[in-house]
Write a protein that holds these residues in place. Structure first.
Motif, PDB file in Angstrom:
ATOM      1  N   ILE A   1       0.867  -1.178   0.000  1.00  0.00           N
ATOM      2  CA  ILE A   1       0.000   0.000   0.000  1.00  0.00           C
ATOM      3  C   ILE A   1       0.900   1.224   0.000  1.00  0.00           C
ATOM      4  O   ILE A   1       1.814   1.336   0.816  1.00  0.00           O
ATOM      5  CB  ILE A   1      -0.927   0.019   1.228  1.00  0.00           C
ATOM      6  CG1 ILE A   1      -1.869  -1.181   1.197  1.00  0.00           C
ATOM      7  CG2 ILE A   1      -1.729   1.314   1.273  1.00  0.00           C
ATOM      8  CD1 ILE A   1      -2.755  -1.289   2.423  1.00  0.00           C
ATOM      9  N   ARG A   2       0.636   2.124  -0.932  1.00  0.00           N
ATOM     10  CA  ARG A   2       1.439   3.339  -1.037  1.00  0.00           C
ATOM     11  C   ARG A   2       0.534   4.548  -1.224  1.00  0.00           C
ATOM     12  O   ARG A   2      -0.567   4.432  -1.770  1.00  0.00           O
ATOM     13  CB  ARG A   2       2.429   3.242  -2.193  1.00  0.00           C
ATOM     14  CG  ARG A   2       3.525   2.214  -1.933  1.00  0.00           C
ATOM     15  CD  ARG A   2       4.558   2.192  -3.025  1.00  0.00           C
ATOM     16  NE  ARG A   2       5.620   1.238  -2.722  1.00  0.00           N
ATOM     17  CZ  ARG A   2       6.590   0.916  -3.564  1.00  0.00           C
ATOM     18  NH1 ARG A   2       6.626   1.457  -4.770  1.00  0.00           N
ATOM     19  NH2 ARG A   2       7.514   0.041  -3.211  1.00  0.00           N
ATOM     20  N   MET A   3       1.020   5.691  -0.790  1.00  0.00           N
ATOM     21  CA  MET A   3       0.258   6.928  -0.890  1.00  0.00           C
ATOM     22  C   MET A   3       0.989   7.923  -1.773  1.00  0.00           C
ATOM     23  O   MET A   3       2.216   8.026  -1.720  1.00  0.00           O
ATOM     24  CB  MET A   3       0.026   7.536   0.493  1.00  0.00           C
ATOM     25  CG  MET A   3      -0.736   8.856   0.460  1.00  0.00           C
ATOM     26  SD  MET A   3      -0.946   9.600   2.099  1.00  0.00           S
ATOM     27  CE  MET A   3      -2.171   8.509   2.798  1.00  0.00           C
ATOM     28  N   GLY A   4       0.244   8.647  -2.593  1.00  0.00           N
ATOM     29  CA  GLY A   4       0.815   9.706  -3.412  1.00  0.00           C
ATOM     30  C   GLY A   4       1.117   9.254  -4.826  1.00  0.00           C
ATOM     31  O   GLY A   4       0.697   8.189  -5.272  1.00  0.00           O
ATOM     32  N   ASN A   5       1.865  10.099  -5.538  1.00  0.00           N
ATOM     33  CA  ASN A   5       2.251   9.769  -6.904  1.00  0.00           C
ATOM     34  C   ASN A   5       3.234   8.618  -6.902  1.00  0.00           C
ATOM     35  O   ASN A   5       4.152   8.571  -6.084  1.00  0.00           O
ATOM     36  CB  ASN A   5       2.868  10.993  -7.592  1.00  0.00           C
ATOM     37  CG  ASN A   5       1.888  12.136  -7.693  1.00  0.00           C
ATOM     38  OD1 ASN A   5       0.679  11.924  -7.695  1.00  0.00           O
ATOM     39  ND2 ASN A   5       2.396  13.353  -7.762  1.00  0.00           N
ATOM     40  N   LEU A   6       3.065   7.688  -7.833  1.00  0.00           N
ATOM     41  CA  LEU A   6       3.899   6.491  -7.868  1.00  0.00           C
ATOM     42  C   LEU A   6       5.057   6.698  -8.838  1.00  0.00           C
ATOM     43  O   LEU A   6       4.843   6.846 -10.040  1.00  0.00           O
ATOM     44  CB  LEU A   6       3.071   5.277  -8.305  1.00  0.00           C
ATOM     45  CG  LEU A   6       1.935   4.879  -7.368  1.00  0.00           C
ATOM     46  CD1 LEU A   6       1.138   3.727  -7.958  1.00  0.00           C
ATOM     47  CD2 LEU A   6       2.463   4.504  -5.994  1.00  0.00           C
ATOM     48  N   PRO A   7       6.298   6.689  -8.337  1.00  0.00           N
ATOM     49  CA  PRO A   7       7.449   6.887  -9.224  1.00  0.00           C
ATOM     50  C   PRO A   7       7.831   5.644 -10.002  1.00  0.00           C
ATOM     51  O   PRO A   7       8.516   5.729 -11.006  1.00  0.00           O
ATOM     52  CB  PRO A   7       8.564   7.282  -8.245  1.00  0.00           C
ATOM     53  CG  PRO A   7       8.197   6.573  -6.972  1.00  0.00           C
ATOM     54  CD  PRO A   7       6.694   6.586  -6.924  1.00  0.00           C
ATOM     55  N   ASP A   8       7.419   4.469  -9.540  1.00  0.00           N
ATOM     56  CA  ASP A   8       7.859   3.214 -10.143  1.00  0.00           C
ATOM     57  C   ASP A   8       6.826   2.730 -11.144  1.00  0.00           C
ATOM     58  O   ASP A   8       5.789   2.180 -10.784  1.00  0.00           O
ATOM     59  CB  ASP A   8       8.067   2.157  -9.056  1.00  0.00           C
ATOM     60  CG  ASP A   8       8.753   0.913  -9.600  1.00  0.00           C
ATOM     61  OD1 ASP A   8       8.856   0.798 -10.839  1.00  0.00           O
ATOM     62  OD2 ASP A   8       9.187   0.073  -8.795  1.00  0.00           O
ATOM     63  N   SER A   9       7.080   2.938 -12.436  1.00  0.00           N
ATOM     64  CA  SER A   9       6.117   2.592 -13.468  1.00  0.00           C
ATOM     65  C   SER A   9       6.069   1.098 -13.740  1.00  0.00           C
ATOM     66  O   SER A   9       5.243   0.640 -14.522  1.00  0.00           O
ATOM     67  CB  SER A   9       6.462   3.332 -14.769  1.00  0.00           C
ATOM     68  OG  SER A   9       7.746   2.969 -15.219  1.00  0.00           O
ATOM     69  N   THR A  10       6.965   0.321 -13.126  1.00  0.00           N
ATOM     70  CA  THR A  10       6.960  -1.127 -13.350  1.00  0.00           C
ATOM     71  C   THR A  10       5.925  -1.823 -12.485  1.00  0.00           C
ATOM     72  O   THR A  10       5.729  -3.026 -12.615  1.00  0.00           O
ATOM     73  CB  THR A  10       8.347  -1.725 -13.047  1.00  0.00           C
ATOM     74  OG1 THR A  10       8.620  -1.606 -11.645  1.00  0.00           O
ATOM     75  CG2 THR A  10       9.431  -1.020 -13.834  1.00  0.00           C
ATOM     76  N   LEU A  11       5.247  -1.089 -11.605  1.00  0.00           N
ATOM     77  CA  LEU A  11       4.264  -1.687 -10.724  1.00  0.00           C
ATOM     78  C   LEU A  11       2.856  -1.519 -11.282  1.00  0.00           C
ATOM     79  O   LEU A  11       2.522  -0.484 -11.862  1.00  0.00           O
ATOM     80  CB  LEU A  11       4.328  -1.044  -9.337  1.00  0.00           C
ATOM     81  CG  LEU A  11       5.639  -1.205  -8.562  1.00  0.00           C
ATOM     82  CD1 LEU A  11       5.571  -0.432  -7.256  1.00  0.00           C
ATOM     83  CD2 LEU A  11       5.935  -2.676  -8.295  1.00  0.00           C
ATOM     84  N   VAL A  12       2.050  -2.538 -11.105  1.00  0.00           N
ATOM     85  CA  VAL A  12       0.629  -2.433 -11.397  1.00  0.00           C
ATOM     86  C   VAL A  12      -0.026  -1.788 -10.180  1.00  0.00           C
ATOM     87  O   VAL A  12       0.234  -2.174  -9.039  1.00  0.00           O
ATOM     88  CB  VAL A  12       0.016  -3.817 -11.657  1.00  0.00           C
ATOM     89  CG1 VAL A  12      -1.485  -3.703 -11.894  1.00  0.00           C
ATOM     90  CG2 VAL A  12       0.692  -4.475 -12.856  1.00  0.00           C
ATOM     91  N   ALA A  13      -0.861  -0.784 -10.404  1.00  0.00           N
ATOM     92  CA  ALA A  13      -1.446  -0.039  -9.300  1.00  0.00           C
ATOM     93  C   ALA A  13      -2.968   0.004  -9.418  1.00  0.00           C
ATOM     94  O   ALA A  13      -3.511   0.204 -10.496  1.00  0.00           O
ATOM     95  CB  ALA A  13      -0.888   1.382  -9.264  1.00  0.00           C
TER      96      ALA A  13
END
Length: 325
Positions: free
Chosen positions: A142-154
């Motif tokens: 679980i993460r909050m905010g803009n996601l810097p890692d584009s390799t993750l499915v969100a």
């Protein structure tokens, strides 16, 4: 040789970029992982991995074989899932999340999760900073905010609203600010990123645009709990996620100010590696945690609506690590 197991071991070594990491993730010994890879290469009559004392890398043949293995393993899991849709998910599930989200939102509801999915063995990782899901063998985070890692499915599972607040003692000494210009007469407790050391200034949404306000400050913290305590002690204005301060707002230990100009809400995500098939355990956890966030009063139900009125191209990725405490 068990070809399916060999494929599973090989792909996990690549995902973890480590024989030891793969062994830990698969609950095997390192020697067993090494032997399986050696036997696989001997069987295929090609070298799949380049090995040095410090790192491993895929050979061209290994890269091609990895892609095929990933597709085959996903198809196998799809087939198994389709035949057992009526069965409850079972097995180990390793998840990771910020401390405040774990402590205030997830853990208080885990009895419901275990009642619904009694056969899932949950390994709850609570970290102060985002972990590398692949390297650490984490199934979901679980993460909050803009996601810097584009390799993750969100998958977006919620939205968190922020509040600007101060203690009654602070307000008795400085008065309550009624407008942004009045902040010139106030002091703030600053928060600085533990990742890059940057001070995160107060930020407010005015007519759909984020406005950064640099305030006087003699104190900064890089830990969410310490930052909150500074506000409770009357050392200055603070700006925190609502769920982080909700209990203190309810008891009157903190008072919200400038409520008509809140900071832009931040999305909350469930993320998992793109090259890892969405297992029944992960799917169950994501669905469950989405329900918890949707019904969580601590996040403020109007946060999603507020976010829709903010220009998304102008929202800066601030304070996302404040909740990792």
């Amino acid at each position: 040789m068990d070809k399916l197991q060999a494929m599973q071991v090989f792909t996990r070594v690549v995902d973890c970029n480590s024989f030891s990491g793969a062994a830990d993730a698969l609950h095997m010994t390192r020697s067993s992982v090494t032997t399986i890879i050696q036997n696989l290469e001997a069987y295929l009559k090609v070298r799949l991995l380049n090995r040095t004392t410090r790192r491993i890398s895929l050979t061209p043949d290994g890269a091609a074989y990895y892609e095929r293995c990933a597709r085959i393993l996903a198809a196998v899991e799809d087939s198994e899932t389709s035949l057992s849709t009526a069965a409850l998910p079972r097995g180990k599930l390793k998840v990771d999340m910020p401390g405040s989200i774990s402590r205030l939102i997830v853990v208080p509801s885990l009895d419901d999760f275990h009642a619904r999915y009694p056969d899932i063995d949950l390994m709850l990782g609570v970290s102060d900073k985002p972990v590398d899901l692949v390297q650490e063998g984490v199934d979901c985070a679980i993460r909050m905010g803009n996601l810097p890692d584009s390799t993750l499915v969100a998958r977006r599972i919620g939205t968190s609203e922020f509040v600007t607040a101060a203690s009654p003692d602070y307000l008795s000494r400085f008065g309550e600010p009624k407008s942004l210009p009045q902040l010139d007469a106030h002091v703030a407790v600053n928060y600085f990123s533990r990742r890059n050391g940057r001070i995160m200034e107060m930020n407010f949404i005015v007519d759909g645009e984020p406005i950064e306000v640099r305030m006087r400050s003699k104190l900064a913290a890089n830990d969410g709990d310490a930052y909150l305590q500074c506000g409770l002690q009357g050392l200055g204005l603070i700006q925190v996620p609502h769920f982080f301060a909700a209990r203190h707002l309810q008891t009157g230990c903190l008072v919200e100010v400038l409520g008509q100009w809140r900071r832009a809400p931040l999305p909350v995500w469930a993320v998992y590696p793109h090259n890892r098939h969405l297992s029944p355990q992960v799917r169950a956890f994501v669905e469950w945690v989405s329900e918890r966030f949707e019904g969580c009063h601590l996040l403020r139900k109007n946060a999603s609506e507020a976010m829709d009125h903010v220009r998304h191209d102008s929202v800066r990725p601030l304070v996302t690590d404040l909740v990792h405490s």
